[in-house]
Motif scaffolding. Structure first.
Motif, PDB file in Angstrom:
ATOM      1  N   GLY A 118      61.425  54.516   3.761  1.00  0.00           N
ATOM      2  CA  GLY A 118      62.577  54.988   4.738  1.00  0.00           C
ATOM      3  C   GLY A 118      63.765  54.374   4.394  1.00  0.00           C
ATOM      4  O   GLY A 118      64.956  54.687   4.981  1.00  0.00           O
ATOM      5  N   TRP A 164      73.116  53.087  12.975  1.00  0.00           N
ATOM      6  CA  TRP A 164      72.240  54.166  13.059  1.00  0.00           C
ATOM      7  C   TRP A 164      70.868  53.707  12.592  1.00  0.00           C
ATOM      8  O   TRP A 164      69.946  54.663  12.960  1.00  0.00           O
ATOM      9  CB  TRP A 164      72.858  55.501  12.250  1.00  0.00           C
ATOM     10  N   ARG A 218      68.706  51.422  12.905  1.00  0.00           N
ATOM     11  CA  ARG A 218      67.866  50.799  13.999  1.00  0.00           C
ATOM     12  C   ARG A 218      67.010  51.915  14.697  1.00  0.00           C
ATOM     13  O   ARG A 218      66.269  51.654  15.311  1.00  0.00           O
ATOM     14  CB  ARG A 218      68.528  49.983  14.674  1.00  0.00           C
ATOM     15  N   ARG A 219      67.670  53.180  14.739  1.00  0.00           N
ATOM     16  CA  ARG A 219      67.466  54.060  15.649  1.00  0.00           C
ATOM     17  C   ARG A 219      66.149  54.819  14.884  1.00  0.00           C
ATOM     18  O   ARG A 219      65.165  55.554  15.471  1.00  0.00           O
ATOM     19  CB  ARG A 219      68.263  55.347  15.812  1.00  0.00           C
ATOM     20  N   TRP A 220      65.961  54.744  13.652  1.00  0.00           N
ATOM     21  CA  TRP A 220      64.775  55.307  12.965  1.00  0.00           C
ATOM     22  C   TRP A 220      64.034  54.546  12.240  1.00  0.00           C
ATOM     23  O   TRP A 220      62.989  54.684  11.568  1.00  0.00           O
ATOM     24  CB  TRP A 220      65.222  56.701  12.230  1.00  0.00           C
ATOM     25  N   PHE A 221      64.757  53.365  11.110  1.00  0.00           N
ATOM     26  CA  PHE A 221      63.967  52.717  10.266  1.00  0.00           C
ATOM     27  C   PHE A 221      63.004  51.518  10.972  1.00  0.00           C
ATOM     28  O   PHE A 221      63.517  50.823  11.683  1.00  0.00           O
ATOM     29  CB  PHE A 221      65.031  52.117   9.577  1.00  0.00           C
ATOM     30  N   THR A 222      61.812  51.948  10.893  1.00  0.00           N
ATOM     31  CA  THR A 222      60.844  50.881  11.328  1.00  0.00           C
ATOM     32  C   THR A 222      60.222  50.101  10.469  1.00  0.00           C
ATOM     33  O   THR A 222      59.336  49.263  10.771  1.00  0.00           O
ATOM     34  CB  THR A 222      59.709  52.082  11.773  1.00  0.00           C
ATOM     35  N   GLY A 274      61.001  63.371   9.780  1.00  0.00           N
ATOM     36  CA  GLY A 274      60.785  63.153  11.236  1.00  0.00           C
ATOM     37  C   GLY A 274      59.665  63.195  11.656  1.00  0.00           C
ATOM     38  O   GLY A 274      59.189  62.933  12.832  1.00  0.00           O
ATOM     39  N   GLU A 324      58.520  59.556  13.033  1.00  0.00           N
ATOM     40  CA  GLU A 324      59.091  59.447  14.387  1.00  0.00           C
ATOM     41  C   GLU A 324      58.354  60.175  15.452  1.00  0.00           C
ATOM     42  O   GLU A 324      58.172  59.730  16.547  1.00  0.00           O
ATOM     43  CB  GLU A 324      60.604  59.604  14.253  1.00  0.00           C
ATOM     44  N   LYS A 325      58.053  61.525  15.129  1.00  0.00           N
ATOM     45  CA  LYS A 325      57.704  62.254  16.252  1.00  0.00           C
ATOM     46  C   LYS A 325      56.223  61.794  16.640  1.00  0.00           C
ATOM     47  O   LYS A 325      55.857  61.882  17.991  1.00  0.00           O
ATOM     48  CB  LYS A 325      57.490  63.866  15.581  1.00  0.00           C
ATOM     49  N   GLU A 336      55.114  58.677  16.497  1.00  0.00           N
ATOM     50  CA  GLU A 336      55.322  57.396  17.327  1.00  0.00           C
ATOM     51  C   GLU A 336      55.785  57.789  18.597  1.00  0.00           C
ATOM     52  O   GLU A 336      55.506  57.118  19.713  1.00  0.00           O
ATOM     53  CB  GLU A 336      56.250  56.700  16.442  1.00  0.00           C
ATOM     54  N   ASN A 374      54.711  52.455  17.991  1.00  0.00           N
ATOM     55  CA  ASN A 374      56.315  52.076  17.725  1.00  0.00           C
ATOM     56  C   ASN A 374      56.618  50.798  16.943  1.00  0.00           C
ATOM     57  O   ASN A 374      57.668  50.868  16.234  1.00  0.00           O
ATOM     58  CB  ASN A 374      57.005  52.217  18.923  1.00  0.00           C
TER      59      ASN A 374
END
Length: 533
Positions: free
Chosen positions: A355, A488, A490-494, A513, A516-517, A519, A526
């Motif tokens: 990602g 931005w 930090r909201r999606w990169f895990t 997505g 993310e969904k 998780e 998460n």
């Protein structure tokens, strides 16, 4: 070439599965091949030849010879720290994946994101430096005995053609590269040994040991006093080690190719260390052979060819002999650039898979089992980084500084994280035991030192033509990595994705997505907690 045993293949794939990945890339490289790629990318003849002019002007023979010994000594500490980590975490992502694993859970993704972008910068810049250096060598050699006049535009055109050829060859997959790798090992060992012996044997006169090891020269003043007057000789000497440190880079290729290497937990760390050690010996031989064979120092430094190695070879062999030996050098540099793009593409493939880059780039071609999209992305970005050469006289040395800083910062961050949080570091078969933390500390301090030094100006006076734009490029990447994270990413990169677990749950990772969904629905944790068993 013997095939990998089913037991070893199962062990390698099981280890990769523990780290959260399936076996996408073809695993048919031996330890020799793994070492060969790093050895080819380090390519001492590449760094030393293309930066020989820089070395002579920024400290002279004494800094070049003694500096090589010092740099190789401290680089081995970095290599040992890296080898211990890659033994525990053998994935193509390399440093950014290591950072994610070794960092505490609450900063794991951030550490991975920042390390990944620095490694990407270094990978792109080192490909630029190698191939642009080759374009310069071709342009310079073409002037020997001819009326050809190189220009910035012509050199950039040669550079673009070389990048294109590297991308095309890399696109055919690992089988072709494996055979070229064997050729490269022979060229960089037997070929360069013969080169050095021939130069020393044919040279009409030889310089003294005092000249080679104790001569200081400051040619950093374009129109007057150099930095030894404006600052100090120590300043010039510190800046002068760029030649040596840039040359000993790229050994992380052994990590990036670990998913394609058999018995990776041993082969990859040994590939790192052996490539550094062998390169240190060969590099010292190359430096000594060229410095001892200088016929007239002033003529060599002020050569009309603007390439002292060409001048040394002409003085020793004449025009025809110089062209022949420069051809050998250029073939070696070509292989170096080729395998630099190989390593570059694997790093970006791994980063995209997790990602850090758009998922468009995490595809492997089914026929050739190669990440073709990241191969061409790397070629494009390398070309962009060389465009400033049209308006800068120090563009090449700046590109080498950017490559050195980008790569070494990405090497150093996982080592630093492992030093600060040792409980997260579950060692692999290659284990430094009680010496681990001391070695890591020395490695981190050395990386901090060179990061500062290589951002400093190296020509006096400083103007639009001589500005070292390394701090600009490194600063932009730093701002991008940190700024984008807080705005931005930090909201999606895990961090590294647990691909196998997600697929077993029926999650379509090709759909944006989807992870993310899953998780958010509690199907995956998460925290994306990956453990090394």
């Amino acid at each position: 070439m013997e095939n990998q045993s089913p037991e070893m293949q199962t062990t390698d794939e099981h280890k990769l599965a523990e780290l959260g990945y399936r076996q996408d890339l073809k695993r048919d490289w031996s330890m020799l091949h793994n070492f060969g790629v790093s050895f080819s990318i380090i390519s001492v003849i590449t760094g030393l030849t293309t930066l020989f002019q820089y070395g002579l002007n920024t400290g002279g023979p004494g800094v070049m010879s003694v500096g090589w010994i010092i740099v190789c000594f401290f680089t081995m500490f970095v290599g040992l720290g890296m080898a211990e980590i890659v033994s525990a975490i053998p994935t193509s992502g390399g440093p950014y994946f290591w950072a994610a694993i070794l960092a505490p859970q609450h900063i794991s993704a951030f550490a991975s994101w920042v390390t990944g972008w620095f490694n990407l910068l270094g990978q792109v810049a080192v490909t630029t430096g190698i191939t642009f250096g080759l374009a310069n060598l071709i342009s310079t050699t073409a002037t020997v005995g001819t009326s050809y006049a190189p220009t910035a535009g012509r050199t950039l055109g040669i550079f673009a053609a070389l990048l294109w050829s590297h991308a095309v060859i890399n696109s055919f997959g690992v089988h072709l590269l494996r055979y070229l790798n064997n050729t490269s090992i022979i060229l960089h060992s037997v070929g360069i040994s013969c080169f050095c012996i021939a130069v020393l044997a044919k040279a009409p006169n030889h310089q003294s040991a005092k000249f080679v090891f104790a001569t200081f020269y400051d040619g950093t003043g374009a129109t007057g006093d150099g930095w030894s007057v404006r600052a100090s000789p120590a300043y010039v000497a510190a800046c002068g080690v760029l030649m040596s440190q840039y040359t000993i880079t790229g050994y992380d290729a052994s990590a990036h190719l670990s998913e394609e290497t058999r018995n990776a937990q041993w082969s990859a760390p040994l590939g790192v260390l052996i490539s550094i050690g062998v390169s240190a010996v060969f590099g010292f031989f190359v430096i000594l052979s060229l410095l001892f064979s200088i016929q007239d120092f002033d003529t060599t430094v002020a050569s009309d060819f603007e390439q002292p190695v060409v001048q040394i070879l002409i003085d020793v062999f004449g025009n025809a002999g110089a062209i022949a030996l420069m051809t050998l050098i250029m073939v070696c540099v070509y292989h170096c650039g080729l395998f630099s793009m190989t390593s570059n593409s694997r790093m970006m493939f791994g980063f995209a898979r997790d990602g850090g880059l758009p998922h468009f780039f995490d595809k492997v071609d089914e026929r050739f089992r190669a990440p073709i999209r990241t191969i061409w992305l790397g070629a494009f970005l390398s070309f962009l980084l060389a465009v400033p050469s049209l308006g800068s006289t120090v563009a090449f040395s700046a590109a080498t500084s950017i490559a050195t800083i980008g790569l070494y910062v990405s090497y150093g961050l996982p080592i630093l994280i492992g030093l600060i949080w040792p409980r997260n570091f579950n060692k692999g078969p290659f284990n430094l035991r009680f010496a681990s933390r001391v070695i890591a500390l020395v490695a981190v301090l050395w990386i901090a030192f060179i990061t500062i030094i290589f951002c400093l100006p190296t020509e006096n006076p400083v103007d639009s033509q001589t500005l070292n734009y390394t701090p600009v490029a490194v600063g932009i990447v730093t701002l991008w990595a940190v700024g984008s994270w807080f705005l931005w990413a930090r909201r999606w990169f895990t961090g590294p994705v647990r691909q196998i677990q997600a697929e077993r749950l029926g999650i379509d990772l090709e759909r944006p997505g989807a992870l993310e969904k899953a998780e958010a629905e509690g199907k995956l944790g998460n925290d994306v907690d990956i453990k090394i068993k």
